[in-house]
Design a protein around this motif. Structure first.
Motif, PDB file in Angstrom:
ATOM      1  N   ILE A  13      42.114  40.557  41.925  1.00 32.70           N
ATOM      2  CA  ILE A  13      43.369  41.019  40.606  1.00 32.70           C
ATOM      3  C   ILE A  13      43.037  42.611  40.183  1.00 32.70           C
ATOM      4  CG2 ILE A  13      39.746  41.916  40.314  1.00 32.70           C
ATOM      5  CD1 ILE A  13      40.238  40.681  37.210  1.00 32.70           C
ATOM      6  N   THR A  14      44.490  42.274  39.304  1.00 34.51           N
ATOM      7  CA  THR A  14      44.539  44.050  38.878  1.00 34.51           C
ATOM      8  C   THR A  14      43.450  44.919  38.374  1.00 34.51           C
ATOM      9  OG1 THR A  14      45.685  43.457  37.442  1.00 34.51           O
ATOM     10  CG2 THR A  14      47.345  43.150  39.607  1.00 34.51           C
ATOM     11  N   TRP A  15      43.213  46.346  38.268  1.00 32.38           N
ATOM     12  CA  TRP A  15      43.009  46.699  37.144  1.00 32.38           C
ATOM     13  C   TRP A  15      42.688  46.196  36.329  1.00 32.38           C
ATOM     14  CZ3 TRP A  15      44.210  49.408  32.900  1.00 32.38           C
ATOM     15  CH2 TRP A  15      44.983  49.084  32.351  1.00 32.38           C
ATOM     16  N   SER A  16      43.692  45.467  35.200  1.00 32.16           N
ATOM     17  CA  SER A  16      43.771  45.363  33.690  1.00 32.16           C
ATOM     18  C   SER A  16      42.649  43.819  33.458  1.00 32.16           C
ATOM     19  CB  SER A  16      44.193  45.443  33.159  1.00 32.16           C
ATOM     20  OG  SER A  16      45.223  44.463  33.713  1.00 32.16           O
ATOM     21  N   GLY A  17      42.677  43.388  34.598  1.00 31.27           N
ATOM     22  CA  GLY A  17      42.227  42.183  35.254  1.00 31.27           C
ATOM     23  C   GLY A  17      43.296  40.651  34.161  1.00 31.27           C
ATOM     24  N   LEU A  18      44.308  41.710  34.025  1.00 36.40           N
ATOM     25  CA  LEU A  18      45.030  40.556  33.642  1.00 36.40           C
ATOM     26  C   LEU A  18      46.482  39.044  34.529  1.00 36.40           C
ATOM     27  CD1 LEU A  18      47.421  42.421  31.254  1.00 36.40           C
ATOM     28  CD2 LEU A  18      45.064  40.510  30.886  1.00 36.40           C
ATOM     29  N   ARG A  19      46.141  39.800  35.364  1.00 35.89           N
ATOM     30  CA  ARG A  19      46.654  38.990  36.622  1.00 35.89           C
ATOM     31  C   ARG A  19      45.615  39.084  37.753  1.00 35.89           C
ATOM     32  NH1 ARG A  19      52.384  42.215  38.045  1.00 35.89           N
ATOM     33  NH2 ARG A  19      53.265  42.027  35.931  1.00 35.89           N
ATOM     34  N   THR A  20      45.675  37.455  38.950  1.00 36.84           N
ATOM     35  CA  THR A  20      44.731  37.290  39.834  1.00 36.84           C
ATOM     36  C   THR A  20      45.181  36.445  40.345  1.00 36.84           C
ATOM     37  OG1 THR A  20      44.162  35.009  38.513  1.00 36.84           O
ATOM     38  CG2 THR A  20      42.713  37.285  37.683  1.00 36.84           C
ATOM     39  N   SER A  21      44.868  36.213  41.936  1.00 33.92           N
ATOM     40  CA  SER A  21      45.414  35.339  42.784  1.00 33.92           C
ATOM     41  C   SER A  21      44.331  35.297  43.066  1.00 33.92           C
ATOM     42  CB  SER A  21      46.280  36.823  43.940  1.00 33.92           C
ATOM     43  OG  SER A  21      47.104  35.781  44.722  1.00 33.92           O
ATOM     44  N   TYR A  22      44.528  33.709  44.016  1.00 37.48           N
ATOM     45  CA  TYR A  22      43.724  32.795  44.471  1.00 37.48           C
ATOM     46  C   TYR A  22      44.165  32.506  45.889  1.00 37.48           C
ATOM     47  CZ  TYR A  22      41.109  33.420  40.429  1.00 37.48           C
ATOM     48  OH  TYR A  22      40.383  33.706  39.189  1.00 37.48           O
ATOM     49  N   VAL A  23      43.393  32.531  47.405  1.00 39.83           N
ATOM     50  CA  VAL A  23      44.309  31.479  48.471  1.00 39.83           C
ATOM     51  C   VAL A  23      44.141  29.698  47.962  1.00 39.83           C
ATOM     52  CG1 VAL A  23      41.854  31.096  49.671  1.00 39.83           C
ATOM     53  CG2 VAL A  23      43.513  31.198  51.326  1.00 39.83           C
ATOM     54  N   ASP A  24      44.397  29.430  48.307  1.00 38.19           N
ATOM     55  CA  ASP A  24      45.405  27.771  47.893  1.00 38.19           C
ATOM     56  C   ASP A  24      43.877  26.865  48.228  1.00 38.19           C
ATOM     57  OD1 ASP A  24      48.032  26.804  49.038  1.00 38.19           O
ATOM     58  OD2 ASP A  24      48.024  27.814  47.085  1.00 38.19           O
ATOM     59  N   SER A  25      42.850  27.065  48.570  1.00 32.81           N
ATOM     60  CA  SER A  25      41.516  26.635  49.241  1.00 32.81           C
ATOM     61  C   SER A  25      40.775  26.394  47.999  1.00 32.81           C
ATOM     62  CB  SER A  25      41.512  27.007  50.483  1.00 32.81           C
ATOM     63  OG  SER A  25      40.994  28.571  50.631  1.00 32.81           O
ATOM     64  N   VAL A  26      40.590  27.774  47.657  1.00 36.56           N
ATOM     65  CA  VAL A  26      39.463  27.939  46.293  1.00 36.56           C
ATOM     66  C   VAL A  26      39.998  27.624  44.852  1.00 36.56           C
ATOM     67  CG1 VAL A  26      38.738  29.639  48.069  1.00 36.56           C
ATOM     68  CG2 VAL A  26      39.649  30.697  46.228  1.00 36.56           C
ATOM     69  N   LYS A  27      41.328  27.574  45.162  1.00 40.75           N
ATOM     70  CA  LYS A  27      42.229  27.444  43.253  1.00 40.75           C
ATOM     71  C   LYS A  27      41.739  26.277  42.488  1.00 40.75           C
ATOM     72  CE  LYS A  27      46.341  29.836  44.335  1.00 40.75           C
ATOM     73  NZ  LYS A  27      47.986  28.802  44.944  1.00 40.75           N
ATOM     74  N   GLY A  28      40.786  26.395  41.717  1.00 40.14           N
ATOM     75  CA  GLY A  28      39.841  25.098  40.638  1.00 40.14           C
ATOM     76  C   GLY A  28      38.851  25.577  40.844  1.00 40.14           C
ATOM     77  N   ARG A  29      38.271  25.939  42.156  1.00 34.50           N
ATOM     78  CA  ARG A  29      36.371  26.484  42.249  1.00 34.50           C
ATOM     79  C   ARG A  29      36.356  27.465  41.843  1.00 34.50           C
ATOM     80  NH1 ARG A  29      34.829  25.438  46.980  1.00 34.50           N
ATOM     81  NH2 ARG A  29      36.953  25.668  48.593  1.00 34.50           N
ATOM     82  N   PHE A  30      37.232  28.599  42.643  1.00 33.86           N
ATOM     83  CA  PHE A  30      36.642  29.576  42.328  1.00 33.86           C
ATOM     84  C   PHE A  30      36.930  31.039  40.943  1.00 33.86           C
ATOM     85  CE2 PHE A  30      35.308  30.732  47.164  1.00 33.86           C
ATOM     86  CZ  PHE A  30      34.247  29.494  47.321  1.00 33.86           C
ATOM     87  N   SER A  31      36.730  31.735  40.438  1.00 33.24           N
ATOM     88  CA  SER A  31      36.962  32.297  39.478  1.00 33.24           C
ATOM     89  C   SER A  31      36.576  33.836  39.653  1.00 33.24           C
ATOM     90  CB  SER A  31      36.177  31.796  38.358  1.00 33.24           C
ATOM     91  OG  SER A  31      37.150  32.834  37.457  1.00 33.24           O
ATOM     92  N   ILE A  32      37.386  34.930  39.833  1.00 27.44           N
ATOM     93  CA  ILE A  32      37.674  36.288  39.923  1.00 27.44           C
ATOM     94  C   ILE A  32      37.488  36.819  38.893  1.00 27.44           C
ATOM     95  CG2 ILE A  32      39.742  37.023  40.262  1.00 27.44           C
ATOM     96  CD1 ILE A  32      39.053  39.381  42.511  1.00 27.44           C
ATOM     97  N   SER A  33      36.664  38.481  38.237  1.00 28.15           N
ATOM     98  CA  SER A  33      36.466  38.625  37.280  1.00 28.15           C
ATOM     99  C   SER A  33      36.154  39.971  37.818  1.00 28.15           C
ATOM    100  CB  SER A  33      35.968  37.739  35.909  1.00 28.15           C
ATOM    101  OG  SER A  33      34.916  37.297  35.936  1.00 28.15           O
ATOM    102  N   ARG A  34      36.434  41.182  36.378  1.00 23.78           N
ATOM    103  CA  ARG A  34      35.621  42.728  36.555  1.00 23.78           C
ATOM    104  C   ARG A  34      35.683  43.230  34.744  1.00 23.78           C
ATOM    105  NH1 ARG A  34      40.571  45.525  39.069  1.00 23.78           N
ATOM    106  NH2 ARG A  34      38.839  47.515  38.619  1.00 23.78           N
ATOM    107  N   ASP A  35      34.453  43.906  35.157  1.00 25.92           N
ATOM    108  CA  ASP A  35      34.314  44.383  33.711  1.00 25.92           C
ATOM    109  C   ASP A  35      33.829  46.014  34.200  1.00 25.92           C
ATOM    110  OD1 ASP A  35      32.730  45.919  32.124  1.00 25.92           O
ATOM    111  OD2 ASP A  35      31.512  44.265  31.544  1.00 25.92           O
ATOM    112  N   ASN A  36      35.442  46.924  34.041  1.00 29.13           N
ATOM    113  CA  ASN A  36      35.843  47.887  34.338  1.00 29.13           C
ATOM    114  C   ASN A  36      34.469  49.025  33.160  1.00 29.13           C
ATOM    115  OD1 ASN A  36      38.144  47.166  35.957  1.00 29.13           O
ATOM    116  ND2 ASN A  36      39.081  47.402  33.994  1.00 29.13           N
ATOM    117  N   ALA A  37      34.107  48.904  33.022  1.00 30.47           N
ATOM    118  CA  ALA A  37      33.158  49.707  31.700  1.00 30.47           C
ATOM    119  C   ALA A  37      31.535  49.707  32.847  1.00 30.47           C
ATOM    120  CB  ALA A  37      32.859  49.357  30.260  1.00 30.47           C
ATOM    121  N   LYS A  38      31.403  48.889  33.474  1.00 25.99           N
ATOM    122  CA  LYS A  38      30.490  47.987  33.759  1.00 25.99           C
ATOM    123  C   LYS A  38      30.929  48.559  35.900  1.00 25.99           C
ATOM    124  CE  LYS A  38      27.634  44.807  31.479  1.00 25.99           C
ATOM    125  NZ  LYS A  38      27.257  43.465  31.760  1.00 25.99           N
ATOM    126  N   ASN A  39      32.165  49.129  36.275  1.00 27.31           N
ATOM    127  CA  ASN A  39      32.746  49.148  37.344  1.00 27.31           C
ATOM    128  C   ASN A  39      32.044  48.468  38.572  1.00 27.31           C
ATOM    129  OD1 ASN A  39      33.539  51.312  36.420  1.00 27.31           O
ATOM    130  ND2 ASN A  39      31.891  53.008  37.719  1.00 27.31           N
TER     131      ASN A  39
END
Length: 126
Positions: A51-77
């Motif tokens: 995930i990019t610093w802003s959270g606007l762009r994400t990328s996944y390996v094909d084997s986890v697409k649709g099952r895994f989700s990455i996110s971030r909370d910059n206020a909580k580091n």
């Protein structure tokens, strides 16, 4: 120097869910793109999600697409990896990583990440 600490791993049955967390020590956390990698016994470390610093762009390996989700909370580091519909082949040590401060691009290459956590074990039973 960015210090990363993962948590949330454990043992789960196939089809179950886990949420991994990665807490960063540095106030400049929000300048780094973040990635999750995993390494199973006898296998090389592989990129799982990023995930990019802003959270606007994400990328996944094909084997986890649709099952895994990455996110971030910059206020909580903190960056998260929500893992659903887990499979036995997802069993591995999962590592959180921070890039060298580019922030705007998600790399799938481990050598482009300068900071790593100690890893957390995820075991999925069949």
């Amino acid at each position: 120097q960015v210090q990363l600490v993962e948590s949330g791993g454990g043992l789960v049955q196939a089809g179950g869910s886990l949420r991994l967390s990665c807490a960063a020590s540095e106030r400049t956390f929000n300048s780094h793109a973040m990635g999750w990698f995993r390494q199973a016994p006898g296998k090389e470390r592989e990129f799982v999600a990023g995930i990019t610093w802003s959270g606007l762009r994400t990328s996944y390996v094909d084997s986890v697409k649709g099952r895994f989700s990455i996110s971030r909370d910059n206020a909580k580091n903190t960056v998260y990896l929500q893992m659903n519909s887990l499979k036995p082949e997802d069993t591995a040590v999962y590592y959180c990583a921070a890039d060298r401060g580019r922030g705007t691009v998600v790399s799938t290459i481990a050598s482009e990440y300068d900071y790593w956590g100690q890893g957390t074990q995820v075991t999925v039973s069949s």
